[in-house]
Design an enzyme around this catalytic site. Structure first.
Site, mmCIF file in Angstrom:
data_model
loop_
_atom_site.group_PDB
_atom_site.id
_atom_site.type_symbol
_atom_site.label_atom_id
_atom_site.label_comp_id
_atom_site.label_asym_id
_atom_site.label_seq_id
_atom_site.Cartn_x
_atom_site.Cartn_y
_atom_site.Cartn_z
ATOM 1 N N ASN A 37 0.910 -1.138 0.128
ATOM 2 C CA ASN A 37 0.087 0.140 0.092
ATOM 3 C C ASN A 37 0.791 1.322 0.111
ATOM 4 O O ASN A 37 0.569 2.272 -0.521
ATOM 5 C CB ASN A 37 -1.091 0.108 1.233
ATOM 6 C CG ASN A 37 -2.127 -1.075 1.001
ATOM 7 O OD1 ASN A 37 -2.519 -1.064 -0.249
ATOM 8 N ND2 ASN A 37 -2.519 -1.576 2.316
ATOM 9 N N HIS A 59 -3.391 2.413 -2.329
ATOM 10 C CA HIS A 59 -4.414 1.435 -1.763
ATOM 11 C C HIS A 59 -5.352 0.678 -2.822
ATOM 12 O O HIS A 59 -5.630 -0.325 -2.874
ATOM 13 C CB HIS A 59 -5.404 2.128 -0.666
ATOM 14 C CG HIS A 59 -4.979 2.354 0.596
ATOM 15 N ND1 HIS A 59 -4.527 1.622 1.711
ATOM 16 C CD2 HIS A 59 -4.172 3.762 1.029
ATOM 17 C CE1 HIS A 59 -3.900 2.256 2.790
ATOM 18 N NE2 HIS A 59 -3.836 3.393 2.498
ATOM 19 N N ASP A 67 -5.661 -3.099 -3.112
ATOM 20 C CA ASP A 67 -7.202 -3.692 -3.262
ATOM 21 C C ASP A 67 -7.066 -4.630 -4.489
ATOM 22 O O ASP A 67 -7.594 -5.958 -4.268
ATOM 23 C CB ASP A 67 -8.304 -2.637 -3.369
ATOM 24 C CG ASP A 67 -8.499 -2.036 -2.293
ATOM 25 O OD1 ASP A 67 -8.025 -2.380 -1.164
ATOM 26 O OD2 ASP A 67 -9.183 -0.742 -2.473
ATOM 27 N N GLU A 123 -5.495 -8.031 5.659
ATOM 28 C CA GLU A 123 -4.825 -8.939 4.512
ATOM 29 C C GLU A 123 -4.953 -10.398 5.097
ATOM 30 O O GLU A 123 -4.218 -11.223 4.537
ATOM 31 C CB GLU A 123 -3.469 -8.377 4.210
ATOM 32 C CG GLU A 123 -2.615 -8.457 5.539
ATOM 33 C CD GLU A 123 -2.470 -7.310 6.434
ATOM 34 O OE1 GLU A 123 -1.472 -7.119 7.239
ATOM 35 O OE2 GLU A 123 -3.469 -6.499 6.221
#
Length: 274
Positions: free
Chosen positions: A158, A163, A167, A193
């Site tokens: 990230n 982000h 994703d 995660e």
């Protein structure tokens, strides 16, 4: 009366009785009649003129009754037909409304029990049925194992690429594992995660081999930006314990895998297996 005819010189042809416009019939008696109840017999009363015959009157009345009855029956049938049609339309609307509500409930149920990002099951659904499943496995002596999975250094993913890329990694990570799990397995996103796989009728050794195949698949996969994505896993088999303790042991094995360098599988051995 004769004096009337004489006084007014009424012609002879017009001096006879005339009954063509009688509206009242009165009976006169002589003087000094004692007060009492008297019976008068009327032998015959005939009406002359343009009247309806008795036969025609009966037929007319019967016709009116029949027509009235038919009209009432037809009106009732029309009314009942309309009511039935309205009821059917109302029933159909209710069916459609129920179907729409059912479809919406399925959508809401999916939203409630499905992780929107990875399209896997979420933690809430697992917690609802896990207690019952573990109790059934213990009572039946059926092996039941789980694999606790964590993506290594996901925070760095990230931080380096944002982000949105993170994703995408989560989606593809879940998709790769979904291709490996069996139909009887339960794969869910535990949070962030972290993922879990519950493996019914699977002993510890088989679950560990399965976890190793997942680890190797993730390591060999190609990722955007030439990223190297790996995962650490902890594997545990259900003992005679509460499911919370079962998950805790798998989580401890996962922590041990992280401490020992990540990208590895650690097993939560029970005392009988040591």
């Amino acid at each position: 009366m004769s004096w009337w005819i004489a006084d007014y010189e009424v012609p002879v042809e017009k001096s006879n009785r005339q009954f063509d416009n009688v509206s009242i019939i009165e009976i006169a008696t002589g003087s000094y009649v004692k007060e009492a109840y008297y019976a008068i017999k009327l032998k015959k009363l005939v009406f002359y003129g343009e009247w309806i015959s008795e036969e025609t009157l009966v037929k007319l009345l019967l016709s009116l009754w029949v027509i009235t009855a038919i009209t009432v029956i037809i009106s009732d049938r029309i009314y009942l037909h309309k009511q039935i049609k309205l009821t059917e339309e109302r029933t159909q609307r209710l069916r459609e409304a129920n179907r729409a509500l059912y479809e919406k409930s399925l959508v809401f149920e999916e939203l409630a029990f499905t992780d929107p990002l990875t399209r896997t099951r979420n933690r809430h659904e697992i917690n609802d049925g896990l207690s019952e499943v573990t109790a059934h496995s213990i009572d039946g002596g059926i092996p039941f194992s789980m694999v606790f999975i964590d993506i290594d250094h996901f925070k760095q993913v990230n931080d380096l690429h944002g982000h949105r890329y993170g994703d995408n990694v989560l989606r593809r990570f879940a998709s790769l594992i979904n291709k490996l799990v069996r139909k009887s397995d339960v794969f869910a996103r535990w949070g962030g995660e972290e993922f879990v796989i519950f493996c019914p009728a699977t002993p510890l050794g088989a679950a560990a081999e399965f976890a190793e195949s997942i680890r190797d698949c993730i390591e060999q996969a190609e990722w955007d930006h030439d990223m190297k994505i790996t995962c650490s896993m902890g594997v545990a088999e259900l003992e005679n314990e509460e499911y919370n303790h079962f998950i805790e042991r798998a989580d401890k094995a996962l922590l041990k895998a992280k401490e020992r360098g990540r990208n590895r599988v650690e097993i939560a051995w029970n005392e009988s297996q040591l």
